[in-house]
Design a protein around this motif. Structure first.
Motif, PDB file in Angstrom:
ATOM      1  N   ALA A 310     132.501   5.780 143.892  1.00 23.38           N
ATOM      2  CA  ALA A 310     132.621   6.666 145.054  1.00 23.38           C
ATOM      3  C   ALA A 310     132.780   5.854 146.322  1.00 23.38           C
ATOM      4  O   ALA A 310     133.621   6.181 147.185  1.00 23.38           O
ATOM      5  CB  ALA A 310     131.398   7.574 145.147  1.00 23.38           C
ATOM      6  N   ASP A 311     131.999   4.738 146.483  1.00 24.01           N
ATOM      7  CA  ASP A 311     132.135   3.902 147.672  1.00 24.01           C
ATOM      8  C   ASP A 311     133.507   3.250 147.718  1.00 24.01           C
ATOM      9  O   ASP A 311     134.139   3.159 148.789  1.00 24.01           O
ATOM     10  CB  ASP A 311     131.032   2.815 147.671  1.00 24.01           C
ATOM     11  N   ARG A 312     133.945   2.782 146.555  1.00 25.32           N
ATOM     12  CA  ARG A 312     135.274   2.175 146.508  1.00 25.32           C
ATOM     13  C   ARG A 312     136.350   3.166 146.919  1.00 25.32           C
ATOM     14  O   ARG A 312     137.261   2.837 147.689  1.00 25.32           O
ATOM     15  CB  ARG A 312     135.531   1.647 145.090  1.00 25.32           C
ATOM     16  N   MET A 313     136.261   4.406 146.429  1.00 31.21           N
ATOM     17  CA  MET A 313     137.254   5.415 146.769  1.00 31.21           C
ATOM     18  C   MET A 313     137.199   5.758 148.251  1.00 31.21           C
ATOM     19  O   MET A 313     138.241   5.959 148.884  1.00 31.21           O
ATOM     20  CB  MET A 313     137.025   6.678 145.925  1.00 31.21           C
ATOM     21  N   LYS A 314     135.982   5.752 148.838  1.00 26.12           N
ATOM     22  CA  LYS A 314     135.861   6.010 150.269  1.00 26.12           C
ATOM     23  C   LYS A 314     136.507   4.901 151.077  1.00 26.12           C
ATOM     24  O   LYS A 314     137.211   5.146 152.059  1.00 26.12           O
ATOM     25  CB  LYS A 314     134.400   6.150 150.657  1.00 26.12           C
ATOM     26  N   LYS A 315     136.252   3.644 150.664  1.00 27.52           N
ATOM     27  CA  LYS A 315     136.835   2.517 151.382  1.00 27.52           C
ATOM     28  C   LYS A 315     138.355   2.554 151.282  1.00 27.52           C
ATOM     29  O   LYS A 315     139.071   2.308 152.262  1.00 27.52           O
ATOM     30  CB  LYS A 315     136.296   1.205 150.819  1.00 27.52           C
ATOM     31  N   GLU A 316     138.844   2.846 150.096  1.00 26.20           N
ATOM     32  CA  GLU A 316     140.298   2.939 149.939  1.00 26.20           C
ATOM     33  C   GLU A 316     140.865   4.047 150.809  1.00 26.20           C
ATOM     34  O   GLU A 316     141.926   3.895 151.418  1.00 26.20           O
ATOM     35  CB  GLU A 316     140.643   3.188 148.468  1.00 26.20           C
ATOM     36  N   LEU A 317     140.148   5.136 150.882  1.00 23.74           N
ATOM     37  CA  LEU A 317     140.604   6.246 151.712  1.00 23.74           C
ATOM     38  C   LEU A 317     140.600   5.858 153.181  1.00 23.74           C
ATOM     39  O   LEU A 317     141.551   6.176 153.914  1.00 23.74           O
ATOM     40  CB  LEU A 317     139.703   7.469 151.476  1.00 23.74           C
ATOM     41  N   GLN A 318     139.552   5.112 153.618  1.00 25.14           N
ATOM     42  CA  GLN A 318     139.502   4.671 155.005  1.00 25.14           C
ATOM     43  C   GLN A 318     140.613   3.683 155.305  1.00 25.14           C
ATOM     44  O   GLN A 318     141.232   3.718 156.382  1.00 25.14           O
ATOM     45  CB  GLN A 318     138.133   4.040 155.290  1.00 25.14           C
ATOM     46  N   ALA A 319     140.894   2.804 154.337  1.00 27.74           N
ATOM     47  CA  ALA A 319     141.969   1.835 154.537  1.00 27.74           C
ATOM     48  C   ALA A 319     143.305   2.553 154.658  1.00 27.74           C
ATOM     49  O   ALA A 319     144.147   2.209 155.504  1.00 27.74           O
ATOM     50  CB  ALA A 319     141.980   0.841 153.374  1.00 27.74           C
ATOM     51  N   ILE A 324     147.668   4.488 158.087  1.00 23.63           N
ATOM     52  CA  ILE A 324     148.435   5.621 158.648  1.00 23.63           C
ATOM     53  C   ILE A 324     148.371   5.590 160.160  1.00 23.63           C
ATOM     54  O   ILE A 324     149.384   5.799 160.850  1.00 23.63           O
ATOM     55  CB  ILE A 324     147.889   6.953 158.092  1.00 23.63           C
ATOM     56  N   THR A 325     147.184   5.257 160.726  1.00 22.90           N
ATOM     57  CA  THR A 325     147.031   5.223 162.186  1.00 22.90           C
ATOM     58  C   THR A 325     147.873   4.108 162.777  1.00 22.90           C
ATOM     59  O   THR A 325     148.556   4.295 163.800  1.00 22.90           O
ATOM     60  CB  THR A 325     145.557   5.031 162.548  1.00 22.90           C
ATOM     61  N   GLU A 326     147.840   2.926 162.132  1.00 18.71           N
ATOM     62  CA  GLU A 326     148.635   1.809 162.626  1.00 18.71           C
ATOM     63  C   GLU A 326     150.125   2.122 162.536  1.00 18.71           C
ATOM     64  O   GLU A 326     150.910   1.799 163.432  1.00 18.71           O
ATOM     65  CB  GLU A 326     148.311   0.552 161.817  1.00 18.71           C
ATOM     66  N   GLU A 328     151.505   5.028 162.701  1.00 20.97           N
ATOM     67  CA  GLU A 328     151.838   5.986 163.748  1.00 20.97           C
ATOM     68  C   GLU A 328     151.923   5.294 165.103  1.00 20.97           C
ATOM     69  O   GLU A 328     152.815   5.610 165.910  1.00 20.97           O
ATOM     70  CB  GLU A 328     150.794   7.100 163.782  1.00 20.97           C
ATOM     71  N   ALA A 329     151.005   4.330 165.362  1.00 12.67           N
ATOM     72  CA  ALA A 329     151.048   3.600 166.638  1.00 12.67           C
ATOM     73  C   ALA A 329     152.318   2.771 166.725  1.00 12.67           C
ATOM     74  O   ALA A 329     152.995   2.723 167.765  1.00 12.67           O
ATOM     75  CB  ALA A 329     149.815   2.706 166.774  1.00 12.67           C
ATOM     76  N   GLY A 330     152.692   2.090 165.612  1.00 15.59           N
ATOM     77  CA  GLY A 330     153.922   1.316 165.607  1.00 15.59           C
ATOM     78  C   GLY A 330     155.144   2.211 165.806  1.00 15.59           C
ATOM     79  O   GLY A 330     156.086   1.836 166.509  1.00 15.59           O
ATOM     80  N   ARG A 331     155.115   3.357 165.190  1.00 12.15           N
ATOM     81  CA  ARG A 331     156.249   4.279 165.358  1.00 12.15           C
ATOM     82  C   ARG A 331     156.362   4.701 166.806  1.00 12.15           C
ATOM     83  O   ARG A 331     157.474   4.790 167.364  1.00 12.15           O
ATOM     84  CB  ARG A 331     156.059   5.495 164.447  1.00 12.15           C
ATOM     85  N   SER A 332     155.216   4.946 167.466  1.00 14.75           N
ATOM     86  CA  SER A 332     155.246   5.345 168.877  1.00 14.75           C
ATOM     87  C   SER A 332     155.824   4.233 169.733  1.00 14.75           C
ATOM     88  O   SER A 332     156.629   4.493 170.649  1.00 14.75           O
ATOM     89  CB  SER A 332     153.833   5.700 169.347  1.00 14.75           C
ATOM     90  N   ALA A 333     155.437   2.975 169.430  1.00 17.57           N
ATOM     91  CA  ALA A 333     155.952   1.843 170.212  1.00 17.57           C
ATOM     92  C   ALA A 333     157.448   1.714 170.029  1.00 17.57           C
ATOM     93  O   ALA A 333     158.201   1.512 170.988  1.00 17.57           O
ATOM     94  CB  ALA A 333     155.245   0.567 169.780  1.00 17.57           C
ATOM     95  N   TRP A 334     157.897   1.795 168.793  1.00 23.21           N
ATOM     96  CA  TRP A 334     159.337   1.725 168.537  1.00 23.21           C
ATOM     97  C   TRP A 334     160.086   2.888 169.182  1.00 23.21           C
ATOM     98  O   TRP A 334     161.214   2.717 169.664  1.00 23.21           O
ATOM     99  CB  TRP A 334     159.603   1.715 167.032  1.00 23.21           C
TER     100      TRP A 334
END
Length: 365
Positions: A310-319, A324-326, A328-334
């Protein structure tokens, strides 16, 4: 000379009536009927003329006469033959002497003797086929036919058995015999009494006959009205045929409704079969889905999870969320860089357009 014989020349002698009765008995005639005394005979009425012609022709045909009065205006020959036939039937002459009858002379005398209310002149009888004189002559012939019918009626066997007998009955002979016996005995009072009594009997019989005639005429009018109503009203066959046609139309309508309902039932049965097939397919699909769900439930139930997984799946989900956030930020910069490049390109294009315009102007100079 006897005293009684002196009265024979007087105008009011009762023996004059005796002679008239005896002459009528020998010629088998009768006094004028109540219809003959009616002065208001509608001789110009079309319905009366049709009725009179029908009565005359019926009498001629019933006596097997070889001629008849053809409407609306018969020929002079048929009219003359009819008058001769009627005079023979009334006993004016024998059948063998009918050819000796002079119509224009004998008929007026005979009508006057019978006290016919219709006056027929010799000129009318000389040319009987003239239209303007035909109604009068028709009424006279009709009146004579009524006399013939009356004489035939009183001369029949049924009338001789009734109390109201004809003038040729034994009562008339008895009256004549007794009258002349009193006359020969110079018993004038008894003769007058006998005349009065016999006249009263005749008048009572006449009144009775008139009443019977009135009743019969009323009955005839009622029967004619009934006949007219029956003729005007539809017959029972027409009513039944109309009802039959209506019932046949109803049967046709019912058959059409039944056929329509049958076709609808067939369509509904067909649709029902299609729906049943679709239902079977859907039931099969539902069964398969249920089976798959059961298999998934069993597979899920068969899987085992622990805290490390469960912890591994949470970490993978957070990663994954960070990636996804990075991204989206890169897409905004481009996107911002793209917008800057677009603005620069648009400025450069405008400058190039201005330069091309200036070049064109310089070349023209």
């Amino acid at each position: 000379m006897r005293p009684g014989t002196g009265r024979r020349g007087t105008t009011n002698n009762p023996r004059d009536s005796d002679a008239s009765f005896s002459s009528m008995s020998t010629t088998n005639q009768r006094p004028s009927s109540s219809i003959g005394r009616n002065p208001s005979i509608p001789i110009n009425d079309k319905s009366y003329q049709i009725h009179a012609l029908r009565t005359i022709n019926s009498y001629l045909s019933s006596n097997s006469a070889p001629f008849y009065l053809k409407p609306p205006l018969p020929s002079a020959k048929d009219i003359t033959s009819t008058l001769r036939f009627i005079l023979v039937r009334l006993g004016y002459v024998d059948a063998s002497s009918s050819s000796t009858i002079k119509i224009d002379e004998d008929v007026p005398i005979f009508l006057n003797f019978l006290k016919c209310p219709i006056k027929v002149t010799k000129s009318v009888l000389k040319t009987p086929g003239i239209p303007h004189s035909w109604p009068t002559l028709l009424a006279a012939i009709h009146w004579l036919v009524q006399c013939c019918l009356y004489n035939d009626h009183i001369g029949s066997s049924t009338m001789t058995a009734t109390p109201t007998r004809s003038l040729t009955d034994s009562k008339l002979y008895d009256y004549t015999l007794r009258s002349y016996i009193h006359f020969m005995s110079n018993e004038d009072d008894e003769v007058d009494a006998l005349d009065n009594a016999f006249r009263e009997k005749l008048e009572s019989q006449r009144d009775s006959a008139e009443n019977k005639v009135k009743l019969l005429l009323e009955e005839v009018s009622e029967l004619e009205k009934k006949i007219e109503s029956l003729r005007s009203a539809p017959s029972a066959r027409d009513v039944l045929e109309k009802e039959k046609s209506m019932l046949e139309e109803d049967v046709k309508k019912f058959h059409a409704i039944i056929n329509e309902c049958t076709s609808r039932i067939e369509n509904v049965d067909k649709e029902l079969k299609d729906k049943e097939k679709e239902l079977e397919v859907k039931v099969e699909v539902s069964r398969r889905i249920c089976e798959e769900n059961d298999e998934l439930k069993r597979s899920i139930e068969a899987q085992t999870f622990n805290m490390r997984d469960a912890d591994r799946m949470k970490k993978e989900l957070q990663a994954i969320e960070r990636d996804i956030t990075e991204a989206e930020a890169g897409r905004s910069a481009w996107e911002e860089k793209t917008w800057d490049l677009d603005s620069k390109i648009s400025h450069k294009l405008k400058e190039l357009e201005n330069l091309s315009i200036e070049c064109n102007q310089a070349i023209r100079r």
